[in-house]
Design an enzyme around this catalytic site. Structure first.
Site, mmCIF file in Angstrom:
data_model
loop_
_atom_site.group_PDB
_atom_site.id
_atom_site.type_symbol
_atom_site.label_atom_id
_atom_site.label_comp_id
_atom_site.label_asym_id
_atom_site.label_seq_id
_atom_site.Cartn_x
_atom_site.Cartn_y
_atom_site.Cartn_z
ATOM 1 C CG HIS A 17 -2.203 0.729 1.044
ATOM 2 N ND1 HIS A 17 -2.307 1.924 0.372
ATOM 3 C CD2 HIS A 17 -3.470 0.444 1.469
ATOM 4 C CE1 HIS A 17 -3.558 2.347 0.387
ATOM 5 N NE2 HIS A 17 -4.285 1.470 1.035
ATOM 6 C CG ASP B 292 -10.335 -6.404 -21.929
ATOM 7 O OD1 ASP B 292 -9.635 -7.422 -22.062
ATOM 8 O OD2 ASP B 292 -11.134 -6.003 -22.804
#
Length: 450
Positions: A179, A397
């Site tokens: 993070h 995608d």
């Protein structure tokens, strides 16, 4: 640990253990994927004070159906590896390793050695993975690579990627990313850039802005707010004993648009609030319900923490594509008696006040506060709400269509509740949390009333 999942009020006890048994993964040897072109090395890459406080590993999984065409699943790993090498040219700090600066802060050593990449095979079909709307570390953890024996984050690379092939021809991409390298928005921009690269894009839609020194502390530091997010609150209700004596159960509560509107109506009832966002209403509801479910003493102070995206709140705003943490923790504090004696509107109002508190000066004060104190946010008697409901997980995608499922592997701490967008239209929100068994039953009853 016994794990129990719930969605829409239907229990699935032991689902985690069953899924873990069905999902057996054999990993190959990890390899390194360096940037495809020369990048700066031999230097330290600066991490801002907003990066320092949240150096935890976040694990996510994206699942895809069998690729169509001639290549098929055998070429998936090669294509992802090649695209990763090329996108790391732009995101080259991810090819380095964490270190400690002379100021005793986290930094990135620009070694250029590369991200860790693992290929794996599962002995089941993708359908056996289960529902990614619920964290499931026992099963889903097999789809993400963790460095064996690593004792702290300095022994873990900033990111690892695991590609798991399933018998049905589908595959999963599991990511473990620190993070401190970026917040949710930055992470999604990276994943989307990687996906664009895999699809053959000549340029990135959102190239990363790498210079984090725009968030340096003032010299000398000048904190102007008290920053109660760092406050240690005594556990006068002895919840530590409750957590220590009971099994921890995880459940998922789905709030569809109608249910979310009922929650907003509760927050607006009485006229104390002129308006209220869905986040403010749902956060107030969950904070109050968790406080009641845990049976906190009336005098017990309880703290709510959540992150606010500061990208547009800074003056000037952070540059587009800022590669780093642009989020700032804000807080609300109340006694359990105060929360439970008042309607949901009281808790929602405290959340709203906490959101409004986040201005440019507040955020720069937070940066300076850490510079001056090196304090870490305390989770004692605290609820930390993390919102992923606005992150475009379904947009990753890589050339084989959008993921059929995506989501987190686990919740990082017992004090964390996750808001995750649910359904293809992304208009519902799943609230994911873990509580001791008796507290979870009480929380369930409160949720059933809505």
């Amino acid at each position: 640990m016994v794990v129990e999942m719930k969605e829409n009020g239907v229990a699935a006890a032991g689902a985690s253990e069953k899924a873990a048994q069905q999902l057996s993964v054999k990993r190959g040897e990890p390899t390194l994927v360096p940037p495809a072109e020369p990048t700066p090395t031999g230097e330290q890459y600066y991490l801002s004070n907003l990066d320092q406080n949240i150096a935890v590993i976040v694990q996510t999984v994206y699942c895809y159906k069998q690729p169509s065409g001639d290549g098929g699943k055998d070429d998936v790993a090669a294509a992802l590896r090649d695209a990763l090498a090329r996108v790391l040219v732009h995101y080259h700090p991810l090819a380095g390793r964490l270190g400690i600066s002379p100021e005793m802060k986290l930094t990135v050593e620009l070694t250029g050695e590369g991200a860790v990449f693992v290929e794996a095979d599962a002995c089941c079909d993708l359908a056996d993975v289960g529902d990614l709307t619920k964290p499931d570390p026992a099963a889903l953890g097999q789809l993400v690579y963790s460095v064996p024996g690593a004792k702290h984050i300095l022994e873990m690379p900033p990111m690892t990627a695991q590609v798991t092939r399933f018998r049905c021809g589908g595959f999963a991409l599991g990511l473990a990313m620190n993070h401190c390298m970026f917040d949710g928005i930055g992470a999604m921009e990276f994943v989307n850039s990687w996906a664009e690269t895999a699809r053959g894009a000549a340029e990135l839609t959102v190239p990363p802005f790498l210079d984090r020194t725009v968030l340096r502390a003032r010299d000398p530091p000048a904190p102007t707010f008290p920053h109660h997010e760092f406050a240690e609150i005594p556990d006068v209700s002895d919840t530590a004993a409750l957590y220590g004596s009971q099994e921890l159960l995880y459940r998922s509560f789905c709030f569809d648009p109608d249910r979310l509107e009922r929650v907003r109506a509760l927050a607006l009832a009485g006229g104390d609030l002129g308006r209220c966002t869905t986040f403010e209403a749902l956060s107030g509801l969950v904070w109050r319900a968790r406080t009641k479910a845990l049976g906190l003493a009336p005098e017990q102070r309880t703290k709510l923490l959540f992150a606010v995206d500061g990208r547009r709140r800074f003056v000037p705003p952070l540059p587009r594509g800022y590669f780093g943490n642009g989020i700032v923790l804000t807080n609300a504090i109340a006694t359990a008696g105060e929360l439970l004696a008042a309607p949901v509107s009281r808790a929602a109002g405290l959340v709203q006040d906490a959101v409004r508190m986040v201005t440019d000066e507040y955020m720069r004060s937070a940066v300076d506060y850490f510079e001056a104190t090196r304090a870490r946010p305390s989770l004692a008697s605290t609820l930390l709400i993390t919102t992923w409901s606005r992150l475009e997980f379904h947009g990753a995608d890589f050339g084989w269509g959008e993921p059929v499922m995506s989501g987190p592997v686990t919740l990082p701490e017992k004090e964390v509740i996750l808001f995750l967008a649910h359904g293809k239209e992304r208009k519902s929100i799943n609230v994911l949390l873990g509580l001791p068994a008796t507290a979870m039953d009480a929380f369930q009853e409160l949720m059933d009333e809505i």
